[in-house]
Motif scaffolding. Structure first.
Motif, PDB file in Angstrom:
ATOM      1  N   ASN A  92       0.786  -1.234   0.000  1.00 56.63           N
ATOM      2  CA  ASN A  92       0.000   0.000   0.000  1.00 56.63           C
ATOM      3  C   ASN A  92       0.819   1.286   0.000  1.00 56.63           C
ATOM      4  O   ASN A  92       0.325   2.329  -0.416  1.00 56.63           O
ATOM      5  CB  ASN A  92      -0.937   0.016   1.218  1.00 56.63           C
ATOM      6  N   ARG A 146      -5.236   5.826  -2.889  1.00 59.47           N
ATOM      7  CA  ARG A 146      -6.432   5.272  -2.240  1.00 59.47           C
ATOM      8  C   ARG A 146      -7.309   4.528  -3.247  1.00 59.47           C
ATOM      9  O   ARG A 146      -7.804   3.435  -2.965  1.00 59.47           O
ATOM     10  CB  ARG A 146      -7.226   6.397  -1.571  1.00 59.47           C
ATOM     11  N   ASN A 147      -7.504   5.109  -4.430  1.00 56.75           N
ATOM     12  CA  ASN A 147      -8.364   4.470  -5.430  1.00 56.75           C
ATOM     13  C   ASN A 147      -7.770   3.154  -5.927  1.00 56.75           C
ATOM     14  O   ASN A 147      -8.506   2.236  -6.301  1.00 56.75           O
ATOM     15  CB  ASN A 147      -8.615   5.413  -6.608  1.00 56.75           C
ATOM     16  N   ILE A 151      -8.565   0.519  -3.302  1.00 59.13           N
ATOM     17  CA  ILE A 151      -9.974   0.151  -3.460  1.00 59.13           C
ATOM     18  C   ILE A 151     -10.151  -0.801  -4.636  1.00 59.13           C
ATOM     19  O   ILE A 151     -10.854  -1.815  -4.539  1.00 59.13           O
ATOM     20  CB  ILE A 151     -10.846   1.414  -3.634  1.00 59.13           C
ATOM     21  N   GLU A 152      -9.502  -0.502  -5.759  1.00 57.02           N
ATOM     22  CA  GLU A 152      -9.602  -1.349  -6.951  1.00 57.02           C
ATOM     23  C   GLU A 152      -9.088  -2.755  -6.685  1.00 57.02           C
ATOM     24  O   GLU A 152      -9.709  -3.754  -7.076  1.00 57.02           O
ATOM     25  CB  GLU A 152      -8.819  -0.720  -8.113  1.00 57.02           C
ATOM     26  N   CYS A 176      -8.923  -4.247  -3.764  1.00 60.07           N
ATOM     27  CA  CYS A 176      -9.858  -4.902  -2.847  1.00 60.07           C
ATOM     28  C   CYS A 176     -11.064  -5.452  -3.608  1.00 60.07           C
ATOM     29  O   CYS A 176     -11.565  -6.543  -3.295  1.00 60.07           O
ATOM     30  CB  CYS A 176     -10.310  -3.932  -1.763  1.00 60.07           C
ATOM     31  N   LYS A 177     -11.521  -4.720  -4.608  1.00 63.20           N
ATOM     32  CA  LYS A 177     -12.646  -5.184  -5.420  1.00 63.20           C
ATOM     33  C   LYS A 177     -12.260  -6.421  -6.230  1.00 63.20           C
ATOM     34  O   LYS A 177     -13.064  -7.353  -6.380  1.00 63.20           O
ATOM     35  CB  LYS A 177     -13.125  -4.061  -6.347  1.00 63.20           C
ATOM     36  N   ASP A 223      -5.317   2.281   6.344  1.00 64.83           N
ATOM     37  CA  ASP A 223      -5.381   1.378   5.197  1.00 64.83           C
ATOM     38  C   ASP A 223      -6.123   0.090   5.547  1.00 64.83           C
ATOM     39  O   ASP A 223      -6.918  -0.426   4.746  1.00 64.83           O
ATOM     40  CB  ASP A 223      -3.972   1.029   4.708  1.00 64.83           C
ATOM     41  N   LEU A 239      -9.741   0.832   5.568  1.00 63.51           N
ATOM     42  CA  LEU A 239     -10.253   0.971   4.205  1.00 63.51           C
ATOM     43  C   LEU A 239     -10.438  -0.403   3.564  1.00 63.51           C
ATOM     44  O   LEU A 239     -11.499  -0.686   2.976  1.00 63.51           O
ATOM     45  CB  LEU A 239      -9.279   1.808   3.363  1.00 63.51           C
ATOM     46  N   MET A 240      -9.442  -1.251   3.691  1.00 64.68           N
ATOM     47  CA  MET A 240      -9.526  -2.596   3.120  1.00 64.68           C
ATOM     48  C   MET A 240     -10.701  -3.372   3.714  1.00 64.68           C
ATOM     49  O   MET A 240     -11.466  -4.018   3.000  1.00 64.68           O
ATOM     50  CB  MET A 240      -8.207  -3.333   3.352  1.00 64.68           C
ATOM     51  N   SER A 242     -13.397  -2.166   5.045  1.00 63.48           N
ATOM     52  CA  SER A 242     -14.685  -1.583   4.649  1.00 63.48           C
ATOM     53  C   SER A 242     -15.161  -2.109   3.303  1.00 63.48           C
ATOM     54  O   SER A 242     -16.359  -2.118   3.017  1.00 63.48           O
ATOM     55  CB  SER A 242     -14.587  -0.053   4.595  1.00 63.48           C
ATOM     56  N   ILE A 243     -14.224  -2.580   2.482  1.00 61.75           N
ATOM     57  CA  ILE A 243     -14.582  -3.081   1.158  1.00 61.75           C
ATOM     58  C   ILE A 243     -14.780  -4.596   1.162  1.00 61.75           C
ATOM     59  O   ILE A 243     -15.801  -5.103   0.675  1.00 61.75           O
ATOM     60  CB  ILE A 243     -13.507  -2.683   0.128  1.00 61.75           C
TER      61      ILE A 243
END
Length: 228
Positions: free
Chosen positions: A133, A138-139, A142-143, A145-146, A171, A174-175, A177-178
């Motif tokens: 990371n 940030r984006n 997120i990508e 994680c998706k 981080d 954030l991870m 949360s997804i």
């Protein structure tokens, strides 16, 4: 409620330095046995040696693949993964191709994760994708994680510990949360004391990689007045 035993099982006891000798690797294996750590994290060259050291203990041997840069071809990563599995490893921590991610080649990163995770799952091996990371926006986190939600590695991991910084609480949050509870989260890099360990667990990490495993255990024992 956390106990010494539960904390130890969460920890991947780590010795990934390039100059580690057989004596140091043996010492780390003995520490795993003494404290009951869940896994020893080592470079793939040491898999067979550690598997012999830890046989019949139930302690996992984890191989780091394309470590620490991730800048090898998919074919190379697959060969190293298969070789590590054939040599007896129980878990794989591979570094994603950060360069391809930065190139915007999301399809490549997804293909890589699908191939490595698929190989691991076919062989009943735990898989962890290291996002690193510290180099990501940030984006991009997120990508990734998706993608992980789609491919389902057993864990996504914050860091190698060899980058410009290690795990960050924000981080991990954030991870989490997804991926929710669909994919585990391993925090690693710079986790050197009990407070940081607990912060990562509270943020959503379910596995911790650290070279400070014994220090963390002893700090917990001291905090609870446990004599050892």
């Amino acid at each position: 409620m956390l106990t010494v035993k539960k904390i130890a099982k969460i920890i991947d006891h780590t010795i990934l330095k390039p100059n580690a000798t057989s004596l140091e690797i043996t010492k780390a294996c003995n520490e795993c046995k003494k404290y009951g750590f869940g896994m020893i994290a080592i470079n793939s060259a040491q898999v067979k040696f550690c598997k012999e050291q830890l046989k019949e203990t139930g302690i996992h041997v984890g191989a780091a693949i394309s470590f620490p840069l991730g800048q090898t071809t998919l074919e190379t990563k697959l060969f190293e993964t298969k070789n590590s599995i054939d040599n007896g490893c129980d878990e794989i921590d591979y570094v994603i191709n950060i360069g391809e991610l930065k190139n915007g080649n999301i399809k490549y990163v997804e293909k890589e994760m699908e191939a490595i995770v698929g190989l691991c799952h076919d062989r009943n091996i735990i898989s962890k994708a290291i996002l690193e990371n510290c180099y990501l926006e940030r984006n991009e986190i997120i990508e990734l994680c998706k993608i992980a939600l789609k491919i389902k590695p057993d864990f996504i991991k914050t860091s190698t510990g060899f980058g410009i910084s290690g795990a960050k609480v924000e981080d991990v949050k954030l991870m989490k949360s997804i991926v929710k509870d669909e994919v585990g989260i391993k925090a690693a890099g710079g986790i050197r004391d009990l407070n940081t360990f607990l912060e990562m667990i509270d943020a959503g990490a379910t596995r911790i990689g650290t070279t400070s495993s014994i220090k963390i255990i002893k700090e917990y024992q001291s905090s609870k007045g446990i004599q050892k």
